[in-house]
Design a protein around this motif. Sequence first.
Motif, PDB file in Angstrom:
ATOM      1  N   THR A 190       1.304 -23.186 -54.715  1.00  7.20           N
ATOM      2  CA  THR A 190       2.734 -23.063 -54.429  1.00  7.20           C
ATOM      3  C   THR A 190       3.502 -23.397 -55.699  1.00  7.20           C
ATOM      4  O   THR A 190       3.094 -24.255 -56.479  1.00  7.20           O
ATOM      5  N   MET A 191       4.609 -22.715 -55.908  1.00 11.46           N
ATOM      6  CA  MET A 191       5.494 -23.008 -57.040  1.00 11.46           C
ATOM      7  C   MET A 191       6.926 -23.010 -56.533  1.00 11.46           C
ATOM      8  O   MET A 191       7.365 -22.039 -55.909  1.00 11.46           O
ATOM      9  N   GLY A 192       7.634 -24.096 -56.764  1.00 10.85           N
ATOM     10  CA  GLY A 192       9.001 -24.222 -56.279  1.00 10.85           C
ATOM     11  C   GLY A 192       9.983 -24.493 -57.390  1.00 10.85           C
ATOM     12  O   GLY A 192       9.636 -25.006 -58.456  1.00 10.85           O
ATOM     13  N   GLY A 193      11.238 -24.142 -57.131  1.00  9.42           N
ATOM     14  CA  GLY A 193      12.321 -24.378 -58.082  1.00  9.42           C
ATOM     15  C   GLY A 193      13.654 -24.078 -57.422  1.00  9.42           C
ATOM     16  O   GLY A 193      13.724 -23.830 -56.218  1.00  9.42           O
ATOM     17  N   ARG A 194      14.703 -24.036 -58.204  1.00 12.12           N
ATOM     18  CA  ARG A 194      16.039 -23.972 -57.635  1.00 12.12           C
ATOM     19  C   ARG A 194      16.465 -22.597 -57.132  1.00 12.12           C
ATOM     20  O   ARG A 194      17.202 -22.487 -56.176  1.00 12.12           O
ATOM     21  N   GLY A 195      16.073 -21.506 -57.760  1.00 11.90           N
ATOM     22  CA  GLY A 195      16.556 -20.203 -57.299  1.00 11.90           C
ATOM     23  C   GLY A 195      18.078 -20.149 -57.379  1.00 11.90           C
ATOM     24  O   GLY A 195      18.680 -20.502 -58.378  1.00 11.90           O
ATOM     25  N   VAL A 196      18.729 -19.691 -56.304  1.00 17.67           N
ATOM     26  CA  VAL A 196      20.190 -19.772 -56.212  1.00 17.67           C
ATOM     27  C   VAL A 196      20.513 -21.204 -55.803  1.00 17.67           C
ATOM     28  O   VAL A 196      20.249 -21.586 -54.658  1.00 17.67           O
ATOM     29  N   PRO A 197      21.067 -22.012 -56.691  1.00 15.70           N
ATOM     30  CA  PRO A 197      21.121 -23.447 -56.418  1.00 15.70           C
ATOM     31  C   PRO A 197      22.080 -23.877 -55.319  1.00 15.70           C
ATOM     32  O   PRO A 197      21.853 -24.897 -54.668  1.00 15.70           O
ATOM     33  N   TYR A 198      23.128 -23.089 -55.090  1.00 14.01           N
ATOM     34  CA  TYR A 198      24.146 -23.562 -54.153  1.00 14.01           C
ATOM     35  C   TYR A 198      24.917 -22.380 -53.595  1.00 14.01           C
ATOM     36  O   TYR A 198      25.308 -21.473 -54.327  1.00 14.01           O
ATOM     37  N   ARG A 199      25.149 -22.389 -52.285  1.00 11.93           N
ATOM     38  CA  ARG A 199      25.949 -21.368 -51.620  1.00 11.93           C
ATOM     39  C   ARG A 199      27.333 -21.936 -51.328  1.00 11.93           C
ATOM     40  O   ARG A 199      27.462 -23.079 -50.892  1.00 11.93           O
ATOM     41  N   TYR A 200      28.319 -21.118 -51.534  1.00 13.63           N
ATOM     42  CA  TYR A 200      29.711 -21.548 -51.396  1.00 13.63           C
ATOM     43  C   TYR A 200      29.945 -22.235 -50.053  1.00 13.63           C
ATOM     44  O   TYR A 200      29.499 -21.763 -49.000  1.00 13.63           O
ATOM     45  N   ILE A 218       7.976 -18.442 -63.790  1.00 15.30           N
ATOM     46  CA  ILE A 218       7.657 -19.836 -64.112  1.00 15.30           C
ATOM     47  C   ILE A 218       6.164 -20.085 -63.932  1.00 15.30           C
ATOM     48  O   ILE A 218       5.505 -20.694 -64.788  1.00 15.30           O
ATOM     49  N   LEU A 219       5.621 -19.596 -62.825  1.00 19.35           N
ATOM     50  CA  LEU A 219       4.198 -19.785 -62.556  1.00 19.35           C
ATOM     51  C   LEU A 219       3.344 -19.186 -63.666  1.00 19.35           C
ATOM     52  O   LEU A 219       2.428 -19.844 -64.192  1.00 19.35           O
ATOM     53  N   THR A 220       3.621 -17.956 -64.024  1.00 19.28           N
ATOM     54  CA  THR A 220       2.777 -17.285 -65.015  1.00 19.28           C
ATOM     55  C   THR A 220       3.020 -17.794 -66.432  1.00 19.28           C
ATOM     56  O   THR A 220       2.139 -17.692 -67.285  1.00 19.28           O
ATOM     57  N   SER A 221       4.185 -18.366 -66.693  1.00 17.13           N
ATOM     58  CA  SER A 221       4.416 -18.961 -68.017  1.00 17.13           C
ATOM     59  C   SER A 221       3.635 -20.263 -68.170  1.00 17.13           C
ATOM     60  O   SER A 221       3.146 -20.573 -69.255  1.00 17.13           O
ATOM     61  N   ARG A 222       3.523 -21.009 -67.073  1.00 19.06           N
ATOM     62  CA  ARG A 222       2.750 -22.257 -67.118  1.00 19.06           C
ATOM     63  C   ARG A 222       1.252 -21.983 -67.002  1.00 19.06           C
ATOM     64  O   ARG A 222       0.447 -22.621 -67.658  1.00 19.06           O
ATOM     65  N   LEU A 223       0.907 -21.028 -66.140  1.00 18.20           N
ATOM     66  CA  LEU A 223      -0.497 -20.697 -65.885  1.00 18.20           C
ATOM     67  C   LEU A 223      -0.678 -19.180 -66.023  1.00 18.20           C
ATOM     68  O   LEU A 223      -0.676 -18.449 -65.030  1.00 18.20           O
ATOM     69  N   PRO A 224      -0.800 -18.666 -67.242  1.00 17.45           N
ATOM     70  CA  PRO A 224      -0.947 -17.219 -67.440  1.00 17.45           C
ATOM     71  C   PRO A 224      -2.158 -16.637 -66.713  1.00 17.45           C
ATOM     72  O   PRO A 224      -2.178 -15.436 -66.415  1.00 17.45           O
ATOM     73  N   GLN A 225      -3.111 -17.496 -66.385  1.00 18.38           N
ATOM     74  CA  GLN A 225      -4.309 -17.038 -65.678  1.00 18.38           C
ATOM     75  C   GLN A 225      -3.975 -16.445 -64.305  1.00 18.38           C
ATOM     76  O   GLN A 225      -4.761 -15.693 -63.729  1.00 18.38           O
ATOM     77  N   THR A 226      -2.795 -16.779 -63.765  1.00 16.77           N
ATOM     78  CA  THR A 226      -2.421 -16.353 -62.415  1.00 16.77           C
ATOM     79  C   THR A 226      -1.671 -15.024 -62.387  1.00 16.77           C
ATOM     80  O   THR A 226      -1.249 -14.572 -61.324  1.00 16.77           O
TER      81      THR A 226
END
Length: 461
Positions: A302-312, A333-341
């Motif tokens: 699993t890889m998580g992050g902010r995406g769209v951080p806030y809805r009006y 982000i996933l492939t930059s950290r783990l190019p193997q994926t």
Amino acid sequence: MDAKVNGNVSFWYADIGGLPAYRAPLPGDLEADVCIVGAGYTGLWTAYYLKKAAPSIRIAIVEREFAGFGASGRNGGWLSGGFSWSREKYLKTSTRGAVIDMETAMHGTVDEVIAVTEAEGIDADIRRVDNLTVATNKPQLERIKAAYEDAIGWNVPRDRIAMIGQEEAKARINIKNVLGAFIHRGTARVQPAKLVRGLAAAVERLGVPIYEQTEVTGIEKGKVTTNRGTVRAPTIIRATEGFTAGIPGNERLWLALNSAQIITEPLPQSLWDEIGWKGHELLGDAAHAYCYAQRTREGRITMGGRGVPYRYGSKTDVRGQTQQATIESLHAILTSRLPQTAGLRIDHAWCGVLGVPRDWCTTAGLDPETGIGWAGGYVGLGVSSSNLSGRTLRDLILRRDTELTRLPWVNRKVSKWEPEPMRWIGVHSMYQLYRIADEREEAGLDHTSKLAGIADRITGH
């Protein structure tokens, strides 16, 4: 690259066969000793500990959707016992010793949650692991070193934390450009939906009813108004975390910050041999717009992050659906950290909201004048913090003076967020500045970008 958004609010529900059937709604007007609004971790832990301590107490839980619909069934599965809030902000209204006690209590939630799951027969794929915060450039490395030194300065035991260098970090997880990592020991990985569903069943076995499909339209002294009837109770606990702004009168109390995740198909053993990750560590990075990841029971990432951080207007998502642009960003982000994926299929994507107080520091409390209590504003640390909330609220409701009720987050009041459009402008400006700061640091800047400091000042982060 497409991901399945198939009606489940998160992969964690797909993993257990889909969304649960609804429990019955509130049958009409009701009287109770305690009414808990929200059947996520906070509300369920509160009911669990309160009913254990006082078996005769009448508790009613009301929930708009189903138990575990919100962040409790959508999070990254980090049972971290962490403390990423500002120690200095708590110190302003407390003492150094009390802040240290709070951090110690937070760390103790890991053992406590595991003990309850064992006692109640809850299988939540819990595995004790380390938590790695990795650095992939020089500014990030300086930040994790500073965080380590700060923790030592606050008496965090040296057997709980460590700094490791490039070789050891790469040997643990083969992350591209890793320079080192900050380790927190004594953490655990969980399957969050299994945990919240198991906890809900345990609460019901104690005799506490959970009324689902029951939308709360108002909370006031002694009364919770819903679309199914009115619950009258001298004590009311608001356990709504990221959904708090949707309750009339609470629109500016806690900001609803969005977080999104993707999950890969199961990895073949040959790929795990390339990546490592044999310790199943919780994985995060030291970027300003940080990411969080885990290796799941069946060998997915699993890889998580902010995406769209806030809805009006602190609006929330539609049953976990997220945008294709967010999916692509998290995949990058996933492939930059783990190019193997890079060649892996993304099997699911979802999002949810978490509660953020104006000073970004969690609180729990009970107003003796109104009988209304609360806990939340966890800023992403709810899997473990909610357990401490449940035990703390138990003691506050039973009017006990304990070590828990004397911790510095109890009955702590903070300012409200600004009206719109200032909230929207502030949060989106903060994350835009974080994004640019991260890009500059990845491009070779040898110190933390000043833009990140400006972003922090905008929102008080």
